[in-house]
Design an enzyme around this catalytic site. Structure first.
Site, PDB file in Angstrom:
ATOM      1  N   GLY A  12      -1.091   7.989  -3.753  1.00 51.75           N
ATOM      2  CA  GLY A  12      -0.275   6.865  -3.287  1.00 51.75           C
ATOM      3  C   GLY A  12       0.467   7.325  -2.038  1.00 51.75           C
ATOM      4  N   LYS A  38      -7.042   8.683  -9.475  1.00 53.08           N
ATOM      5  CA  LYS A  38      -7.859   7.868 -10.374  1.00 53.08           C
ATOM      6  C   LYS A  38      -9.069   7.277  -9.671  1.00 53.08           C
ATOM      7  CE  LYS A  38      -5.085   5.564 -13.666  1.00 53.08           C
ATOM      8  NZ  LYS A  38      -4.243   4.438 -14.010  1.00 53.08           N
ATOM      9  N   GLU A 170       7.785 -11.981  -3.055  1.00 52.41           N
ATOM     10  CA  GLU A 170       6.622 -11.897  -2.158  1.00 52.41           C
ATOM     11  C   GLU A 170       5.394 -12.542  -2.794  1.00 52.41           C
ATOM     12  OE1 GLU A 170       6.369  -7.692  -0.846  1.00 52.41           O
ATOM     13  OE2 GLU A 170       7.199  -8.431   1.040  1.00 52.41           O
ATOM     14  N   LYS A 373       7.217  -7.006   9.963  1.00 56.70           N
ATOM     15  CA  LYS A 373       6.546  -6.421   8.789  1.00 56.70           C
ATOM     16  C   LYS A 373       5.137  -5.967   9.173  1.00 56.70           C
ATOM     17  CE  LYS A 373       6.084  -7.008   3.805  1.00 56.70           C
ATOM     18  NZ  LYS A 373       5.826  -5.597   3.676  1.00 56.70           N
TER      19      LYS A 373
HETATM   20  P1  FAD Z   1       1.751   4.572  -5.634  1.00 52.65           P
HETATM   21  O1  FAD Z   1       1.669   4.115  -4.230  1.00 52.65           O
HETATM   22  O2  FAD Z   1       1.825   3.550  -6.701  1.00 52.65           O
HETATM   23  O3  FAD Z   1       0.512   5.523  -5.907  1.00 52.65           O
HETATM   24  C1  FAD Z   1       0.290   6.178  -7.115  1.00 52.65           C
HETATM   25  C2  FAD Z   1      -1.133   6.707  -7.090  1.00 52.65           C
HETATM   26  O4  FAD Z   1      -1.353   7.484  -8.278  1.00 52.65           O
HETATM   27  C3  FAD Z   1      -2.203   5.628  -7.072  1.00 52.65           C
HETATM   28  O5  FAD Z   1      -3.210   5.965  -6.166  1.00 52.65           O
HETATM   29  C4  FAD Z   1      -2.736   5.636  -8.510  1.00 52.65           C
HETATM   30  O6  FAD Z   1      -4.090   5.243  -8.600  1.00 52.65           O
HETATM   31  C5  FAD Z   1      -2.567   7.092  -8.862  1.00 52.65           C
HETATM   32  N1  FAD Z   1      -2.465   7.324 -10.303  1.00 52.65           N
HETATM   33  C6  FAD Z   1      -1.630   6.704 -11.181  1.00 52.65           C
HETATM   34  N2  FAD Z   1      -1.808   7.212 -12.413  1.00 52.65           N
HETATM   35  C7  FAD Z   1      -2.765   8.164 -12.318  1.00 52.65           C
HETATM   36  C8  FAD Z   1      -3.364   9.036 -13.242  1.00 52.65           C
HETATM   37  N3  FAD Z   1      -3.016   9.041 -14.533  1.00 52.65           N
HETATM   38  N4  FAD Z   1      -4.322   9.870 -12.794  1.00 52.65           N
HETATM   39  C9  FAD Z   1      -4.687   9.901 -11.492  1.00 52.65           C
HETATM   40  N5  FAD Z   1      -4.133   9.096 -10.567  1.00 52.65           N
HETATM   41  C10 FAD Z   1      -3.194   8.237 -10.965  1.00 52.65           C
HETATM   42  N6  FAD Z   1       8.010  -0.648  -0.708  1.00 52.65           N
HETATM   43  C11 FAD Z   1       8.432  -0.668   0.589  1.00 52.65           C
HETATM   44  O7  FAD Z   1       9.048   0.296   1.035  1.00 52.65           O
HETATM   45  N7  FAD Z   1       8.153  -1.724   1.404  1.00 52.65           N
HETATM   46  C12 FAD Z   1       7.458  -2.803   0.987  1.00 52.65           C
HETATM   47  O8  FAD Z   1       7.218  -3.751   1.757  1.00 52.65           O
HETATM   48  C13 FAD Z   1       6.998  -2.816  -0.371  1.00 52.65           C
HETATM   49  N8  FAD Z   1       6.265  -3.867  -0.827  1.00 52.65           N
HETATM   50  C14 FAD Z   1       5.787  -3.836  -2.108  1.00 52.65           C
HETATM   51  C15 FAD Z   1       5.027  -4.919  -2.545  1.00 52.65           C
HETATM   52  C16 FAD Z   1       4.528  -4.934  -3.836  1.00 52.65           C
HETATM   53  C17 FAD Z   1       3.692  -6.099  -4.299  1.00 52.65           C
HETATM   54  C18 FAD Z   1       4.802  -3.836  -4.717  1.00 52.65           C
HETATM   55  C19 FAD Z   1       4.249  -3.840  -6.129  1.00 52.65           C
HETATM   56  C20 FAD Z   1       5.582  -2.775  -4.292  1.00 52.65           C
HETATM   57  C21 FAD Z   1       6.078  -2.759  -2.989  1.00 52.65           C
HETATM   58  N9  FAD Z   1       6.850  -1.685  -2.514  1.00 52.65           N
HETATM   59  C22 FAD Z   1       7.300  -1.692  -1.207  1.00 52.65           C
HETATM   60  C23 FAD Z   1       7.131  -0.519  -3.375  1.00 52.65           C
HETATM   61  C24 FAD Z   1       6.098   0.585  -3.075  1.00 52.65           C
HETATM   62  O9  FAD Z   1       4.791   0.045  -3.123  1.00 52.65           O
HETATM   63  C25 FAD Z   1       6.196   1.766  -4.040  1.00 52.65           C
HETATM   64  O10 FAD Z   1       7.524   2.252  -4.026  1.00 52.65           O
HETATM   65  C26 FAD Z   1       5.212   2.851  -3.602  1.00 52.65           C
HETATM   66  O11 FAD Z   1       3.895   2.402  -3.782  1.00 52.65           O
HETATM   67  C27 FAD Z   1       5.431   4.146  -4.390  1.00 52.65           C
HETATM   68  O12 FAD Z   1       4.550   5.120  -3.916  1.00 52.65           O
HETATM   69  P2  FAD Z   1       4.011   6.258  -4.891  1.00 52.65           P
HETATM   70  O13 FAD Z   1       3.298   7.243  -4.027  1.00 52.65           O
HETATM   71  O14 FAD Z   1       5.084   6.752  -5.773  1.00 52.65           O
HETATM   72  O15 FAD Z   1       3.000   5.527  -5.868  1.00 52.65           O
HETATM   73  P1  NAD Z   2      13.237  -4.979  -8.840  1.00 50.62           P
HETATM   74  O1  NAD Z   2      13.843  -4.110  -9.863  1.00 50.62           O
HETATM   75  O2  NAD Z   2      13.620  -4.807  -7.432  1.00 50.62           O
HETATM   76  O3  NAD Z   2      13.470  -6.507  -9.213  1.00 50.62           O
HETATM   77  C1  NAD Z   2      13.227  -6.975 -10.514  1.00 50.62           C
HETATM   78  C2  NAD Z   2      13.981  -8.259 -10.768  1.00 50.62           C
HETATM   79  O4  NAD Z   2      13.658  -8.702 -12.100  1.00 50.62           O
HETATM   80  C3  NAD Z   2      15.493  -8.077 -10.713  1.00 50.62           C
HETATM   81  O5  NAD Z   2      16.022  -9.064  -9.867  1.00 50.62           O
HETATM   82  C4  NAD Z   2      15.922  -8.229 -12.160  1.00 50.62           C
HETATM   83  O6  NAD Z   2      17.208  -8.813 -12.298  1.00 50.62           O
HETATM   84  C5  NAD Z   2      14.840  -9.148 -12.718  1.00 50.62           C
HETATM   85  N1  NAD Z   2      14.709  -9.076 -14.185  1.00 50.62           N
HETATM   86  C6  NAD Z   2      14.848  -7.975 -14.972  1.00 50.62           C
HETATM   87  N2  NAD Z   2      14.686  -8.321 -16.269  1.00 50.62           N
HETATM   88  C7  NAD Z   2      14.403  -9.631 -16.307  1.00 50.62           C
HETATM   89  C8  NAD Z   2      14.143 -10.556 -17.353  1.00 50.62           C
HETATM   90  N3  NAD Z   2      14.132 -10.188 -18.639  1.00 50.62           N
HETATM   91  N4  NAD Z   2      13.903 -11.849 -17.038  1.00 50.62           N
HETATM   92  C9  NAD Z   2      13.910 -12.246 -15.736  1.00 50.62           C
HETATM   93  N5  NAD Z   2      14.185 -11.418 -14.707  1.00 50.62           N
HETATM   94  C10 NAD Z   2      14.421 -10.126 -14.976  1.00 50.62           C
HETATM   95  O7  NAD Z   2      11.658  -4.792  -9.029  1.00 50.62           O
HETATM   96  P2  NAD Z   2      10.437  -5.173  -8.092  1.00 50.62           P
HETATM   97  O8  NAD Z   2      10.674  -6.446  -7.376  1.00 50.62           O
HETATM   98  O9  NAD Z   2       9.238  -5.030  -8.944  1.00 50.62           O
HETATM   99  O10 NAD Z   2      10.437  -4.003  -7.033  1.00 50.62           O
HETATM  100  C11 NAD Z   2      10.195  -2.654  -7.430  1.00 50.62           C
HETATM  101  C12 NAD Z   2      10.568  -1.739  -6.277  1.00 50.62           C
HETATM  102  O11 NAD Z   2       9.677  -1.963  -5.191  1.00 50.62           O
HETATM  103  C13 NAD Z   2      11.963  -1.991  -5.752  1.00 50.62           C
HETATM  104  O12 NAD Z   2      12.541  -0.785  -5.395  1.00 50.62           O
HETATM  105  C14 NAD Z   2      11.739  -2.838  -4.539  1.00 50.62           C
HETATM  106  O13 NAD Z   2      12.745  -2.654  -3.545  1.00 50.62           O
HETATM  107  C15 NAD Z   2      10.406  -2.340  -4.036  1.00 50.62           C
HETATM  108  N6  NAD Z   2       9.714  -3.422  -3.334  1.00 50.62           N
HETATM  109  C16 NAD Z   2      10.016  -3.578  -2.025  1.00 50.62           C
HETATM  110  C17 NAD Z   2       9.436  -4.615  -1.327  1.00 50.62           C
HETATM  111  C18 NAD Z   2       9.775  -4.797   0.125  1.00 50.62           C
HETATM  112  O14 NAD Z   2      10.535  -3.995   0.660  1.00 50.62           O
HETATM  113  N7  NAD Z   2       9.225  -5.809   0.789  1.00 50.62           N
HETATM  114  C19 NAD Z   2       8.528  -5.476  -1.967  1.00 50.62           C
HETATM  115  C20 NAD Z   2       8.259  -5.285  -3.308  1.00 50.62           C
HETATM  116  C21 NAD Z   2       8.865  -4.246  -3.994  1.00 50.62           C
END
Ligand code: FAD
Ligand code: NAD
Length: 396
Positions: A12, A38, A170, A373
């Protein structure tokens, strides 16, 4: 002396950036570096809300590792980590392979936080991987086609998003764009489709600037998203969700986006965790281990006021880069640097051409935020795969 062996778990943001730093900075024979993941691809987690809703393809969000990793310098093992044995300095994969290490980097990402709420693990979807979002997209389409054959089943056309954090918001932005397309494709009246975004806290995007929150909600409401704020989901069933108010919403599609916790493998290995995350020291080391480092969503770091930083890709990337440099320094007998995050702001999309953001004290709205973005996505792609990857992946 034998060559030190660095084992990196997870490709990741955190694990990949550590790997790429090592690939760039290490000389041949300074260390044996192995990356375990994975899949044979990295996915752009920050885009996953799009393929989940079906506004882009799942393929678009993945980058094959052989496009960015030099296999002469990095050994890649496609495998799933089953357990970590820190006392033995080994990692065991699901296929039974045991990988020894001198230095371990844990970057296994997160899992949905369900807070023990009944039924979520069994009946809710979550936006967490390429396979998971493909499933969500196909399920949504299937619900439309099923409704056409059972027109009394309005629960097929009711979609529940649990949590109005950034992931939930989002995803709703994308769903708001996708639903009209699906209505057209399946000849369904848009009025029949309901999308609820349900949030426990008294506001959407708790802790974010209120003006930006209001803007986001207005945009999403115009796209037909209905908010229920201050209403925790307390149960998920095969038929929908039950709210703390007692209200039941019948739905065959519940997408849980209410927060994350660190990968459970880390806790099972015996590391001390808070919500699955290891409270690392300033060099990203796990307490009690000089040679185990944790990055990304598995790591917990605090700001000067003692509050935890939220798990983000932005921080994971910076951790990976610092750790890569530090590992090289340590191997050369030099001093490592303390990790200090440099927050560049927050940018979130609200569907096509729309977004919100805060960069320093500057608030960004609409197309400006959306463009910023894209620019940030472009920078990331350039960082991991150069101009070629950036041009191939970014949709302008
Ligand atoms: P990940 O990026 O999740 O990577 C983990 C890796 O480990 C993956 O490749 C997975 O396949 C692998 N893995 C997991 N388990 C195993 C296993 N058992 N064996 C082998 N490999 C494994 N953050 C921002 O800063 N800006 C954003 O705009 C933003 N947008 C987001 C939008 C969405 C929809 C989501 C869900 C999250 C967003 N986030 C954003 C949060 C961000 O994506 C995470 O904080 C980030 O991906 C964490 O990076 P990581 O390296 O810890 O894990
Ligand atoms: P989050 O923890 O940021 O938000 C989860 C939301 O779910 C909170 O507002 C919480 O009050 C609500 N919630 C918790 N329990 C609930 C319940 N029982 N019923 C209804 N609502 C409930 O989690 P996320 O949005 O999955 O984000 C995870 C991480 O990834 C965060 O750190 C976030 O900043 C990051 N992220 C960043 C971006 C971006 O920067 N564009 C986009 C996606 C995620």
């Amino acid at each position: 002396m034998s060559t030190p062996n660095i084992l990196i778990l997870g490709a990741g943001y955190g694990g990949l950036l550590t790997t790429l730093q090592l690939q760039k900075k290490l000389n041949y024979n300074e260390a044996e570096v192995t990356l375990v993941n994975k899949h044979d691809y990295h996915y752009i987690t920050t885009w996953l809300h799009e393929p989940a809703a079906g506004t882009s393809s799942a393929d678009h969000a993945r980058v094959y590792l052989d496009e960015i990793i030099n296999k002469d310098k990095i050994n890649f093992v496609k495998g799933t980590v089953a357990s970590i044995e820190p006392q033995e300095q080994t990692v065991t994969l699901e296929d039974g392979q045991v990988l020894p290490y001198d230095y371990l980097v844990i970057g296994l990402g997160s899992e949905p936080e369900t807070f023990g709420i009944e039924g979520l693990k069994e009946y809710a979807f979550s936006i967490r991987s390429i396979n998971a979002v493909r499933h969500i997209r196909e399920h949504i389409e299937y619900m439309f086609s099923k409704y056409k054959n059972e027109p009394d089943r309005t629960d097929y056309l009711t979609f529940v998003v649990g949590g109005a954090g950034f992931t939930g918001i989002e995803f709703c932005g994308e769903l708001g764009d996708r639903i009209p397309e699906l209505c057209k494709e399946f000849d369904v009246d848009r009025e029949l489709v309901k999308v609820y975004c349900i949030e426990a806290a008294p506001t959407a995007l708790p802790g974010f600037d209120p003006e930006l929150v209001n803007y986001a909600m207005e945009i999403l409401e115009k796209k037909g998203i209905e908010f229920k704020i201050g209403t925790p989901i307390k149960q998920c069933t095969p038929d929908g969700v039950v709210l703390a108010t007692g209200e039941e919403i019948k739905s065959k599609t519940v997408v849980w986006a209410a927060g994350v916790r660190g990968n459970s493998i880390v806790e099972k290995a015996g590391f001390e965790v808070m919500r699955g995350r290891v409270k690392v020291d300033e060099y990203l080391r796990a307490p009690g281990y000089e040679n185990v480092f944790v990055v990304g969503d598995c790591a917990l770091i605090f700001n000067e006021e003692g509050r935890p930083y939220p798990p983000t890709a932005q921080i994971a990337v910076q951790e990976g880069e610092t750790l890569g440099e530090n590992l090289v320094a340590m191997l050369r007998g030099e001093l490592p640097h303390k990790f200090v995050p440099h927050l560049q702001g927050t940018l979130a999309s609200l569907g096509k051409g729309e977004g919100i953001g805060q960069v320093g004290s500057k608030k960004l709205f609409g197309s400006t935020a959306a463009m910023m973005k894209k620019a940030s996505d472009l920078r990331y792609l350039h960082k991991i795969g150069g101009v070629g990857l950036a041009l191939k992946k970014v949709k302008l």
